[in-house]
Design a protein around this motif. Structure first.
Motif: not given
Length: 316
Positions: A147-148, A150-151, A154-155
């Motif tokens: 999840k991190k 993926e974040n 995205v960033s």
């Protein structure tokens, strides 16, 4: 008693059938001559457990899984396994599926309980439990990391999009022009540096003489400093102090009315007398100018000048 050929044939056929049945079950993992106990456990997911997987008690292999079957429409699975020794454990013991990794498969462990009560017997169904394996643990640890990541992705994607919006064709062209200007500036600096090197090379003798003169000036300054240090500054300071004291005394006397200078400066009567004398002298000069015959007159008969003109502002 003589055994006939038909009996021998029958015995041979029965033996062959028995060997065939025994071999069939042996190949399936069941030993018909083994007196091991059979137990069952029910799971909703066997996590990759397979037939012939080992069964352990406290890490010691005591049997194997003999069968896995679906028992209902919900997909629940019943595992059949054997225990080959006489180790006693309670009916409340747990059949736990454990292990599993990148290479090794799942196994079944009996977690025995020794509480007083009914002991497990052949054909009993034990409580079931599944222990997370290596892959599950890795998955649990990697899920938050995923999840991190993926974040972060995205960033980064947003950042790249922002850069793409900022670096439009005009901005890119401006950057190219800026780098080109910087290149020209560096070339100019290089030329300037070459010119300065040439100037320094051409004027090296003059610079050497200049530095020589500076050295001589520094030496002369040091000599002057030494000479100045030898001057009796204390005596000069004392002389200046004495002169200042004398001037102070003169100023004090001038401010007082005791001396002549003090009286001239501070006595108003002296000022009035001087002012009156100055006016009288001015009138006398004016009278001489207006009536010169009064002061320079030669007469045989001694007659008075009748054309006398009194001076202006005459004293009354």
């Amino acid at each position: 008693m003589k055994i006939t050929r038909e009996v021998k044939t029958a015995v041979l056929v029965l033996s062959a059938i028995a060997l065939l049945i025994f071999g069939y079950y042996f190949l399936k993992g069941n030993n018909l001559l083994d007196g091991s106990r059979t137990f069952y456990a029910v799971y909703d997911d066997v996590e990759g457990l397979a037939r012939s997987s080992k069964v352990t008690i406290n890490g010691l292999q005591v049997g194997k899984v003999t069968d896995i079957q679906i028992i209902d429409s919900r997909g629940n699975l019943a595992i059949t396994f054997t225990v080959e020794n006489d180790f006693e454990f309670s009916k409340n013991s747990i059949a736990r599926i454990y292990g599993g990794g990148i290479i090794g498969g799942k196994s079944l462990a009996i977690v025995p309980t020794y509480e007083q009560g009914q002991m497990a017997k052949d054909g009993d169904t034990l409580n079931s439990e599944i222990e997370e394996g290596l892959l599950e643990l890795v998955n649990d640890r990697l899920t938050p990391l995923q999840k991190k990541i993926e974040n972060v992705i995205v960033s980064v994607d947003s950042l790249v999009n922002g850069f793409n919006e900022i670096l439009d064709p005009n901005t890119r062209q401006n950057l190219r022009n800026s780098f080109a200007s910087l290149d020209r500036t560096m070339a100019s600096l290089e030329n300037t540096s070459g010119t300065l090197n040439g100037i320094l090379t051409d004027n090296k003798p003059k610079l050497d003489r200049t530095f020589t003169n500076l050295d001589e000036m520094s030496y002369n300054f040091n000599s002057f400093s030494d000479s100045l240090a030898e001057v009796n500054l204390a005596g000069i300071v004392n002389d200046f102090e004495e002169i200042a004291a004398d001037l102070k005394n003169v100023a004090a006397k001038a401010n007082s009315t005791d001396g002549t200078v003090g009286k001239l400066l501070n006595d108003p009567k002296v000022y009035d007398n001087l002012d009156r004398a100055t006016k009288q002298l001015e009138q006398l000069l004016q009278d001489v100018k207006l009536n010169p015959k009064r002061y320079v007159h030669i007469s045989v008969f001694g007659k008075r000048n009748k054309d006398y003109k009194p001076p202006k502002d005459s004293l009354k």
